[in-house]
Motif scaffolding. Structure first.
Motif, PDB file in Angstrom:
ATOM      1  N   PRO A 173      35.047  37.362  41.919  1.00  0.00           N
ATOM      2  CA  PRO A 173      35.880  35.820  41.950  1.00  0.00           C
ATOM      3  C   PRO A 173      36.377  35.308  40.617  1.00  0.00           C
ATOM      4  N   ALA A 174      35.772  35.579  39.674  1.00  0.00           N
ATOM      5  CA  ALA A 174      36.205  34.745  38.190  1.00  0.00           C
ATOM      6  C   ALA A 174      37.562  35.562  37.942  1.00  0.00           C
ATOM      7  N   LEU A 187      36.215  37.972  48.083  1.00  0.00           N
ATOM      8  CA  LEU A 187      35.683  37.456  46.941  1.00  0.00           C
ATOM      9  C   LEU A 187      37.028  37.559  45.985  1.00  0.00           C
ATOM     10  N   GLY A 188      38.440  38.124  46.264  1.00  0.00           N
ATOM     11  CA  GLY A 188      39.646  37.912  45.806  1.00  0.00           C
ATOM     12  C   GLY A 188      40.322  39.288  45.630  1.00  0.00           C
ATOM     13  N   SER A 232      43.374  38.277  60.914  1.00  0.00           N
ATOM     14  CA  SER A 232      44.262  39.347  60.118  1.00  0.00           C
ATOM     15  C   SER A 232      43.362  39.439  58.494  1.00  0.00           C
ATOM     16  N   LEU A 233      43.970  40.411  57.823  1.00  0.00           N
ATOM     17  CA  LEU A 233      43.395  40.551  56.380  1.00  0.00           C
ATOM     18  C   LEU A 233      43.729  39.220  55.682  1.00  0.00           C
ATOM     19  N   ALA A 234      44.924  38.695  55.797  1.00  0.00           N
ATOM     20  CA  ALA A 234      45.422  37.706  55.135  1.00  0.00           C
ATOM     21  C   ALA A 234      44.483  36.419  55.186  1.00  0.00           C
ATOM     22  N   GLU A 235      43.742  36.344  56.444  1.00  0.00           N
ATOM     23  CA  GLU A 235      43.063  35.198  56.708  1.00  0.00           C
ATOM     24  C   GLU A 235      41.547  35.288  56.061  1.00  0.00           C
ATOM     25  N   ILE A 236      41.193  36.369  55.466  1.00  0.00           N
ATOM     26  CA  ILE A 236      39.997  36.308  55.035  1.00  0.00           C
ATOM     27  C   ILE A 236      39.825  35.577  53.685  1.00  0.00           C
ATOM     28  N   ARG A 237      38.746  34.655  53.524  1.00  0.00           N
ATOM     29  CA  ARG A 237      38.778  33.681  52.607  1.00  0.00           C
ATOM     30  C   ARG A 237      37.199  33.719  51.884  1.00  0.00           C
ATOM     31  N   ARG A 238      37.161  33.463  50.627  1.00  0.00           N
ATOM     32  CA  ARG A 238      35.919  33.268  50.043  1.00  0.00           C
ATOM     33  C   ARG A 238      34.847  32.768  50.666  1.00  0.00           C
ATOM     34  N   GLY A 284      27.213  31.288  50.681  1.00  0.00           N
ATOM     35  CA  GLY A 284      26.924  30.931  49.024  1.00  0.00           C
ATOM     36  C   GLY A 284      28.133  30.514  48.296  1.00  0.00           C
ATOM     37  N   TYR A 285      29.465  30.901  48.841  1.00  0.00           N
ATOM     38  CA  TYR A 285      30.786  30.682  48.153  1.00  0.00           C
ATOM     39  C   TYR A 285      31.386  29.500  48.750  1.00  0.00           C
TER      40      TYR A 285
END
Length: 99
Positions: free
Chosen positions: A12-13, A42-43, A87-93, A98-99
């Motif tokens: 993430p960092a 996670l990015g 979609s893969l683009a919709e995956i968010r942290r 816990g995030y």
């Protein structure tokens, strides 16, 4: 690397520091479709998987690789469905606890 932080701890960092200016490929410890989902959340832009495919080649040849790839795809699809990502683009942290 015993004394180094795990990829998931620093990803993430790194993603925040890069700010979309370069492609982030994550490698190490990715074994399941859920691991791929987590890496993307996670990015990472993509997850690299090596050793499991080598094991599948030795254990089952081309069929072993196909079965493993199908398993990864199904696990990733399940994780996405459970988190509401279409979609893969919709995956968010924030889809990771816990995030």
């Amino acid at each position: 690397l015993d004394q180094c932080p795990a990829t998931a701890e620093v990803l993430p960092a790194i993603a925040d520091a890069v700010g979309g200016k370069m492609t982030i490929l994550v490698d190490g410890g990715i074994r399941s479709g859920l691991d791929v989902f987590k890496a993307l959340a996670l990015g990472a832009d993509a997850a690299l998987i090596g050793r499991p495919f080598v094991n599948m080649v030795y254990g089952g040849g081309a069929e072993g690789v196909r079965v493993y790839a199908d398993k990864l795809k199904a696990e990733l699809a399940d994780a996405m469905a459970m988190c509401g990502a279409h979609s893969l683009a919709e995956i968010r942290r924030d889809m990771i606890f816990g995030y």
